[in-house]
Design an enzyme around this catalytic site. Structure first.
Site, PDB file in Angstrom:
ATOM      1  N   ARG A 162       0.861  -1.189   0.000  1.00  0.00           N
ATOM      2  CA  ARG A 162       0.000   0.000   0.000  1.00  0.00           C
ATOM      3  C   ARG A 162       0.889   1.228   0.000  1.00  0.00           C
ATOM      4  O   ARG A 162       1.839   1.295   0.790  1.00  0.00           O
ATOM      5  CB  ARG A 162      -0.878   0.031   1.265  1.00  0.00           C
ATOM      6  CG  ARG A 162      -1.834  -1.120   1.394  1.00  0.00           C
ATOM      7  CD  ARG A 162      -2.304  -1.267   2.818  1.00  0.00           C
ATOM      8  NE  ARG A 162      -1.174  -1.524   3.731  1.00  0.00           N
ATOM      9  CZ  ARG A 162      -1.266  -1.580   5.052  1.00  0.00           C
ATOM     10  NH1 ARG A 162      -2.403  -1.375   5.643  1.00  0.00           N
ATOM     11  NH2 ARG A 162      -0.201  -1.819   5.799  1.00  0.00           N
ATOM     12  N   LYS A 212      -4.328 -11.576  -7.678  1.00  0.00           N
ATOM     13  CA  LYS A 212      -4.204 -10.121  -7.569  1.00  0.00           C
ATOM     14  C   LYS A 212      -5.513  -9.432  -7.975  1.00  0.00           C
ATOM     15  O   LYS A 212      -6.017  -8.543  -7.275  1.00  0.00           O
ATOM     16  CB  LYS A 212      -3.034  -9.645  -8.441  1.00  0.00           C
ATOM     17  CG  LYS A 212      -2.840  -8.148  -8.484  1.00  0.00           C
ATOM     18  CD  LYS A 212      -2.460  -7.555  -7.142  1.00  0.00           C
ATOM     19  CE  LYS A 212      -2.419  -6.036  -7.202  1.00  0.00           C
ATOM     20  NZ  LYS A 212      -2.162  -5.398  -5.934  1.00  0.00           N
ATOM     21  N   ASN A 216      -7.749  -7.227  -5.042  1.00  0.00           N
ATOM     22  CA  ASN A 216      -8.056  -5.798  -5.139  1.00  0.00           C
ATOM     23  C   ASN A 216      -9.552  -5.572  -5.342  1.00  0.00           C
ATOM     24  O   ASN A 216     -10.139  -4.658  -4.764  1.00  0.00           O
ATOM     25  CB  ASN A 216      -7.277  -5.157  -6.288  1.00  0.00           C
ATOM     26  CG  ASN A 216      -5.925  -4.662  -5.815  1.00  0.00           C
ATOM     27  OD1 ASN A 216      -5.494  -5.001  -4.720  1.00  0.00           O
ATOM     28  ND2 ASN A 216      -5.252  -3.874  -6.626  1.00  0.00           N
ATOM     29  N   PHE A 257     -11.129  -1.950   5.737  1.00  0.00           N
ATOM     30  CA  PHE A 257     -11.839  -1.615   4.485  1.00  0.00           C
ATOM     31  C   PHE A 257     -13.349  -1.477   4.678  1.00  0.00           C
ATOM     32  O   PHE A 257     -14.119  -1.669   3.758  1.00  0.00           O
ATOM     33  CB  PHE A 257     -11.480  -2.607   3.364  1.00  0.00           C
ATOM     34  CG  PHE A 257     -10.126  -2.312   2.796  1.00  0.00           C
ATOM     35  CD1 PHE A 257      -9.990  -1.593   1.634  1.00  0.00           C
ATOM     36  CD2 PHE A 257      -8.979  -2.691   3.474  1.00  0.00           C
ATOM     37  CE1 PHE A 257      -8.737  -1.266   1.135  1.00  0.00           C
ATOM     38  CE2 PHE A 257      -7.723  -2.368   2.999  1.00  0.00           C
ATOM     39  CZ  PHE A 257      -7.603  -1.663   1.828  1.00  0.00           C
ATOM     40  N   LEU A 258     -13.740  -1.155   5.910  1.00  0.00           N
ATOM     41  CA  LEU A 258     -15.150  -0.846   6.170  1.00  0.00           C
ATOM     42  C   LEU A 258     -15.261   0.613   6.607  1.00  0.00           C
ATOM     43  O   LEU A 258     -16.035   0.934   7.507  1.00  0.00           O
ATOM     44  CB  LEU A 258     -15.717  -1.774   7.249  1.00  0.00           C
ATOM     45  CG  LEU A 258     -15.967  -3.228   6.823  1.00  0.00           C
ATOM     46  CD1 LEU A 258     -16.584  -4.014   7.972  1.00  0.00           C
ATOM     47  CD2 LEU A 258     -16.876  -3.323   5.595  1.00  0.00           C
ATOM     48  N   GLY A 261     -16.961   6.564   3.144  1.00  0.00           N
ATOM     49  CA  GLY A 261     -16.354   7.826   2.736  1.00  0.00           C
ATOM     50  C   GLY A 261     -16.786   8.218   1.341  1.00  0.00           C
ATOM     51  O   GLY A 261     -17.855   7.794   0.871  1.00  0.00           O
ATOM     52  N   CYS A 268      -4.715   2.081  -8.318  1.00  0.00           N
ATOM     53  CA  CYS A 268      -4.976   0.635  -8.432  1.00  0.00           C
ATOM     54  C   CYS A 268      -6.453   0.270  -8.513  1.00  0.00           C
ATOM     55  O   CYS A 268      -6.885  -0.297  -9.521  1.00  0.00           O
ATOM     56  CB  CYS A 268      -4.332  -0.095  -7.266  1.00  0.00           C
ATOM     57  SG  CYS A 268      -2.538  -0.079  -7.359  1.00  0.00           S
TER      58      CYS A 268
HETATM   59  P1  NAD Z   1       4.355   4.228 -11.794  1.00  0.00           P
HETATM   60  O1  NAD Z   1       3.702   4.951 -12.903  1.00  0.00           O
HETATM   61  O2  NAD Z   1       4.657   4.934 -10.510  1.00  0.00           O
HETATM   62  O3  NAD Z   1       5.738   3.582 -12.296  1.00  0.00           O
HETATM   63  C1  NAD Z   1       5.907   2.968 -13.522  1.00  0.00           C
HETATM   64  C2  NAD Z   1       7.298   3.325 -14.034  1.00  0.00           C
HETATM   65  O4  NAD Z   1       7.564   2.579 -15.206  1.00  0.00           O
HETATM   66  C3  NAD Z   1       7.438   4.796 -14.422  1.00  0.00           C
HETATM   67  O5  NAD Z   1       8.520   5.378 -13.721  1.00  0.00           O
HETATM   68  C4  NAD Z   1       7.693   4.761 -15.929  1.00  0.00           C
HETATM   69  O6  NAD Z   1       8.567   5.798 -16.352  1.00  0.00           O
HETATM   70  C5  NAD Z   1       8.332   3.390 -16.096  1.00  0.00           C
HETATM   71  N1  NAD Z   1       8.257   2.816 -17.440  1.00  0.00           N
HETATM   72  C6  NAD Z   1       7.205   2.770 -18.279  1.00  0.00           C
HETATM   73  N2  NAD Z   1       7.550   2.141 -19.435  1.00  0.00           N
HETATM   74  C7  NAD Z   1       8.843   1.782 -19.292  1.00  0.00           C
HETATM   75  C8  NAD Z   1       9.767   1.100 -20.146  1.00  0.00           C
HETATM   76  N3  NAD Z   1       9.423   0.640 -21.342  1.00  0.00           N
HETATM   77  N4  NAD Z   1      11.015   0.917 -19.688  1.00  0.00           N
HETATM   78  C9  NAD Z   1      11.377   1.355 -18.472  1.00  0.00           C
HETATM   79  N5  NAD Z   1      10.542   1.993 -17.627  1.00  0.00           N
HETATM   80  C10 NAD Z   1       9.297   2.206 -18.038  1.00  0.00           C
HETATM   81  O7  NAD Z   1       3.436   2.948 -11.518  1.00  0.00           O
HETATM   82  P2  NAD Z   1       3.297   2.104 -10.142  1.00  0.00           P
HETATM   83  O8  NAD Z   1       2.314   2.751  -9.248  1.00  0.00           O
HETATM   84  O9  NAD Z   1       4.656   1.789  -9.631  1.00  0.00           O
HETATM   85  O10 NAD Z   1       2.619   0.772 -10.700  1.00  0.00           O
HETATM   86  C11 NAD Z   1       3.325  -0.155 -11.489  1.00  0.00           C
HETATM   87  C12 NAD Z   1       2.497  -1.430 -11.580  1.00  0.00           C
HETATM   88  O11 NAD Z   1       2.322  -2.015 -10.287  1.00  0.00           O
HETATM   89  C13 NAD Z   1       1.080  -1.212 -12.137  1.00  0.00           C
HETATM   90  O12 NAD Z   1       0.725  -2.339 -12.880  1.00  0.00           O
HETATM   91  C14 NAD Z   1       0.236  -1.152 -10.880  1.00  0.00           C
HETATM   92  O13 NAD Z   1      -1.095  -1.518 -11.101  1.00  0.00           O
HETATM   93  C15 NAD Z   1       0.929  -2.153 -10.001  1.00  0.00           C
HETATM   94  N6  NAD Z   1       0.746  -1.945  -8.551  1.00  0.00           N
HETATM   95  C16 NAD Z   1       0.779  -0.671  -8.044  1.00  0.00           C
HETATM   96  C17 NAD Z   1       0.636  -0.495  -6.671  1.00  0.00           C
HETATM   97  C18 NAD Z   1       0.651   0.894  -6.078  1.00  0.00           C
HETATM   98  O14 NAD Z   1       0.252   1.034  -4.924  1.00  0.00           O
HETATM   99  N7  NAD Z   1       1.101   1.917  -6.802  1.00  0.00           N
HETATM  100  C19 NAD Z   1       0.467  -1.597  -5.823  1.00  0.00           C
HETATM  101  C20 NAD Z   1       0.465  -2.864  -6.372  1.00  0.00           C
HETATM  102  C21 NAD Z   1       0.614  -3.030  -7.748  1.00  0.00           C
END
Ligand code: NAD
Length: 441
Positions: A162, A212, A216, A257-258, A261, A268
């Site tokens: 998170r 996953k 979610n 998660f209850l 809001g 996500c």
């Molecule tokens: P983000 O946008 O913060 O980071 C993604 C990064 O990938 C960016 O810095 C971007 O520049 C880079 N990128 C894109 N294309 C690229 C390429 N071809 N080569 C190199 N770098 C590249 O995204 P995030 O929040 O870190 O999420 C990433 C994944 O993880 C998503 O699928 C998301 O759903 C999943 N996820 C996110 C969270 C969260 O809380 N943010 C939690 C669990 C899973």
């Protein structure tokens, strides 16, 4: 182990830094050169508690390095985690363009065994697509002109951290899910995570991807469920906070998660729910529950703004203070934040918005135009006709409400997170409106 992380955003960076922390040699890669420059200098481009200190430590020790070339990074590693973004397309389906790019780039430079691990959230069966892309793009010949077909595996290792407590969540996971199709991939992933001593759930690829999706979407369902309950509470004079407490003691239900809001947001839940609905549709199943979850979430934000309109009477030219812009506390992430929808609706009615967030101001400025960004919480409430609490930052709970009241033109609070002490505010002379607090407001 030598590990490459492709994509150094919220997930990639936390994964990279934490894997360095448990003893691996990590190279983090991103195609954003500015980001890589900042990271090399030990600066993180996001707000995530505890991350910068660890980053600085492992940049200094050499445990983590950075590159903007996927080829360079993947050549140095046996295991490559893919942590690039998987945003929504217009139809809600996941856009996997970045995932395909990474698979192709890795394949083009592959000269020895590689394990590619999906860390990004992707629809079930993406693993098969990645494997096919790699097969299609592998170098056909080696330098001596012989056929060279390096072996590889694709695995799924979804991330459950998170934002706001990401380092803690990574280091203390409830479980680690790995979806593998070979013993070699399983052995490598088990070895990587061994220092965490966590419960491992080992499945095939598609099952891990589904875990996953389902996790979610289930959490989003809990939120929309309690928001629906809140709507009824409001109408029958019950207090949803007490209802949630009474439900939460039941171990089969749990209290998390209850929280009623203004609905879920962030990078996500909205996108993952959309993608799951799309995946279900493609597979021939009409996922009615999840469609309703999405509708309830949208209607909750609309209800909140109607509620404000109802109580404030005239919105045009009213000054409205907003405390909190990020989609939740302890992050600067503004993606799909509920504040965006609420502010846009009220601006559309002619309100003047004065907003403050402890960490998300820089991101908010890029996404919201035509409002006044204030230097602190008190500047935001100066002369305001009401205050909206949209993100549950601790700083707001600890605010001086006598000062707040005296700065406002009208002491009216709409608490979109049921976060403030309604009783104390009432005693100070505030008109307080929470969510689903018919018996208490
Ligand atoms: P983000 O946008 O913060 O980071 C993604 C990064 O990938 C960016 O810095 C971007 O520049 C880079 N990128 C894109 N294309 C690229 C390429 N071809 N080569 C190199 N770098 C590249 O995204 P995030 O929040 O870190 O999420 C990433 C994944 O993880 C998503 O699928 C998301 O759903 C999943 N996820 C996110 C969270 C969260 O809380 N943010 C939690 C669990 C899973």
């Amino acid at each position: 182990m030598n590990i490459a992380i492709v994509g150094s955003g919220y997930v990639g960076l936390v994964t990279g830094v934490c894997l360095a922390h448990i003893g691996h040699q990590v190279i983090c890669c991103d195609n954003n050169e500015e980001k890589i420059k900042a990271l090399r200098a030990g600066r993180i481009p996001i707000y995530e508690p505890g991350l910068e200190d660890l980053l600085v430590k492992y940049v200094k020790s050499g445990g983590i390095t950075f590159s903007h070339s996927i080829r360079d990074a993947s050549k140095k590693a046996e295991v490559i985690f893919i942590a690039v973004g998987t945003p929504s397309k217009k139809n809600g389906d996941a856009d996997l363009t970045y995932i395909e790019n990474v698979a192709r780039e890795v394949a083009l430079s592959m000269d020895s065994y590689k394990l590619l691990v999906e860390k990004s959230t992707v629809p079930a069966q993406t693993g098969d697509r990645i494997a096919r892309t790699i097969r299609l793009n592998l170098p056909k010949k080696n330098k001596k002109g012989n056929a060279a077909v390096p072996e590889f595996d694709v695995a799924s290792n979804p991330e459950f951290l998170r934002e706001g407590s990401a380092v803690h969540d990574f280091m203390n996971p409830d479980r680690i899910v790995i979806g593998v199709e070979s013993k070699r991939a399983e052995r490598l992933l088990r070895e990587i995570y061994k220092p965490l001593n966590a419960t491992m759930v080992v499945t095939n690829l598609a099952t891990a991807e589904m875990i996953k999706h389902a996790s979610n979407s289930f959490l989003a369902t809990k939120i929309s469920f309690i928001n629906s309950v809140a709507q009824i509470c409001e109408r029958v004079g019950a207090d949803v906070e007490k209802v949630a407490e009474g439900m939460g003691y039941d171990k089969r239900i749990g209290r998390s998660f209850l929280n009623a809001g203004i609905g879920y947001g962030g990078s996500c839940f909205p996108k993952d729910v959309d993608a799951f609905v799309c995946l279900a549709e493609k597979s021939g199943y009409d996922f009615k529950i999840l469609k309703s979850v999405r509708e309830v979430n949208e209607s909750q934000k609309a209800w909140f703004t109607r509620h404000i309109e109802d109580k404030l009477w005239i919105i045009k030219d009213k000054t409205i203070a907003v405390w909190g812009l990020a989609f939740k506390s302890n992050t600067d992430d503004m993606r799909s934040a509920a504040s965006l929808t609420v502010i846009e609706a009220l601006r559309g009615e002619g309100a003047h918005i004065q907003a403050y967030d402890p960490q998300a101001m820089a991101n908010a400025r890029k996404m919201i135009k035509g409002i006044r960004f204030c230097s602190d919480a008190y500047a935001a409430v100066k002369g305001a006709d009401c205050l909206l609490l949209l993100t549950e930052w601790d700083e707001f709970k600890k605010a001086d409400f006598v000062k707040t009241r005296d700065l406002m033109r009208q002491a009216v609070v709409f608490d979109g997170r049921n976060f403030l002490d309604s009783k104390a505010l009432g005693e100070l002379g505030f008109e307080y409106y929470g969510i689903g607090r018919g018996g208490n407001a």
